[in-house]
Every structure is written in structure tokens, then in C-alpha cells.
Design an enzyme around this catalytic site. Structure first.
Site, PDB file in Angstrom:
ATOM      1  N   ASP A  45      46.565  32.471  39.052  1.00  9.14           N
ATOM      2  CA  ASP A  45      46.635  33.859  38.607  1.00  9.14           C
ATOM      3  C   ASP A  45      46.840  33.867  37.097  1.00  9.14           C
ATOM      4  OD1 ASP A  45      49.235  33.059  38.238  1.00  9.14           O
ATOM      5  OD2 ASP A  45      50.136  34.770  39.275  1.00  9.14           O
ATOM      6  N   LYS A  87      41.380  33.404  44.913  1.00 10.69           N
ATOM      7  CA  LYS A  87      42.818  33.312  44.644  1.00 10.69           C
ATOM      8  C   LYS A  87      43.637  33.699  45.870  1.00 10.69           C
ATOM      9  CE  LYS A  87      45.139  36.468  42.480  1.00 10.69           C
ATOM     10  NZ  LYS A  87      45.667  37.426  41.470  1.00 10.69           N
TER      11      LYS A  87
END
Length: 216
Positions: free
Chosen positions: A138, A120
């Protein structure tokens, strides 16, 4: 969800916010990297409060290494997991200097070798610092993608891969920012603000909060 509906969703998001970007404050790719590492399980607001004091004093790998862990910790101690993040940032600075001449690398492979940097975080850096059409998933994006039906998936990687497949190319660069902002301010976890949502008629969520949207 069909392709036409997805295209209309991103068209509206673009019209409402033509040039979206991260809410993290930074001046260089390195500062963005530090901010994103700090943002794990923390709010952008809390990170910005810390980095506004940190970066004027130590905004480069070399300067942060001069602080050492004992000097860095006080700047970020109000952020969750600050001890682990302190160690990761110091270790990352060492690697950047030793292996990359102090410059943040622009490939996923090299980014993910840095302590505290997962998929991420790497996606955020590649997209925001280097302009690559990656999508960092997220909790906000995972929720929005599943709730609306844009790109349902059982885990963050599945959602990321689905988004990269179904988001039209012209929207891919900014999709991450549109979706995270939509999740943060409109499609909230506990009580989505469906009555204020600009894509409410396109969303496939079965339990819309439309009490105040009878005229929509």
C-alpha cells in the site's frame, strides 16, 4: 542495501513486535474481506467504527444480501467511496454464494474475480486470513520500501516483487504487517520520526530527521 542489513532490519522489527497483525477488526475471512474492501482510501479506524455496527447485524454474505444496498449503505456511509463499495460488496456476496458456497476463496485468481478486489486486497486476504507469505504493497509500504532502501521500485508491483525477492524467508509471512505499521506510526509521509526509529542506523534515507537523535 545489502542482505545483512535487510536481515537486521527485520530482526529488529520482529523483536519489537513478534506477532504483528492487521489493525482491521474481523472474526472470519469474509469479514476481513469486507473490511479490506472498505479500507481502500480510508483509515482502518473509520472502517472499524463501521464494521463494529455492521458485523453483529450482518457478518455473512447471506446476511449482507438480505440488507440489500439500501440497508448496507447507512452502515458505511461515513467511509470514502461508500456508494461504489456498497455495490462491490453486494456483488461480491452474490458471487461468493453462487460460485463458492459462501466461502472466501484462497487463491489469488479467484479472489481477483470478486468486485472491489484487486491485487493488494487479494494479498492481504491470502496473507492474513490464509497464512500465505504474500506482501500487499500500500502507500505506507511503498514509501518505506523506497525511502529506507529495503526494496526500491517505481510502482507498487515492482516493490512487491522486489520485497518477495529480498526479504528473508523467515520474515516473509509478517513483513507486510511490520512495514505497514512502521510506515503508519514511525516512517510517516510528511515528517518521519527518525529520532524514534529502531532501524535509523540501517536506513539509507538521505534526509533523516535526526535533530533529536544526536546520541543515537
Amino acid at each position: 542495501m545489502n542482505a545483512a542489513k535487510r536481515r537486521e532490519i527485520f530482526t529488529r522489527l520482529r523483536q519489537a513486535n513478534p506477532h504483528p497483525t492487521t489493525e482491521l477488526e474481523y472474526a472470519t475471512p469474509f469479514q476481513l474481506l469486507v473490511a479490506v474492501i472498505l479500507s481502500a482510501q480510508a483509515t482502518d479506524k473509520s472502517v472499524n467504527l463501521a464494521t463494529r455496527k455492521l458485523f453483529p447485524v450482518a457478518g455473512t454474505p447471506e446476511a449482507i444480501l438480505q440488507l440489500e444496498e439500501s440497508g448496507l449503505s447507512p452502515y458505511i456511509q461515513r467511509i470514502g467511496l461508500f456508494r461504489t463499495k456498497t455495490k462491490n460488496i453486494i456483488a461480491t456476496c452474490h458471487l461468493l454464494i453462487e460460485q463458492h458456497a459462501g466461502i472466501v476463496p484462497d487463491t489469488r485468481e479467484e479472489l481477483e474475480k470478486l468486485p472491489g478486489v484487486g491485487r493488494k486486497t487479494a494479498n492481504v486476504i491470502l496473507n492474513t486470513a490464509f497464512g500465505k507469505p504474500t506482501i500487499a504493497v500500500d502507500t505506507h509500504i511503498f514509501r518505506v520500501a523506497n525511502r529506507t532502501g529495503i526494496a526500491p521500485g517505481k510502482n507498487v508491483l515492482a516493490v512487491e516483487q522486489k520485497l518477495l525477492k529480498v526479504v528473508p524467508k523467515e520474515f516473509r509471512q509478517d513483513a507486510h504487517h511490520w512495514l505497514i505499521l512502521h510506515g503508519r506510526y514511525t516512517c510517516k509521509a510528511r515528517k518521519p520520526l527518525c529520532q524514534q526509529c529502531l532501524i535509523v542506523d540501517l536506513c539509507e534515507f538521505k534526509h533523516k530527521n535526526l535533530a533529536e537523535a544526536s546520541t543515537k
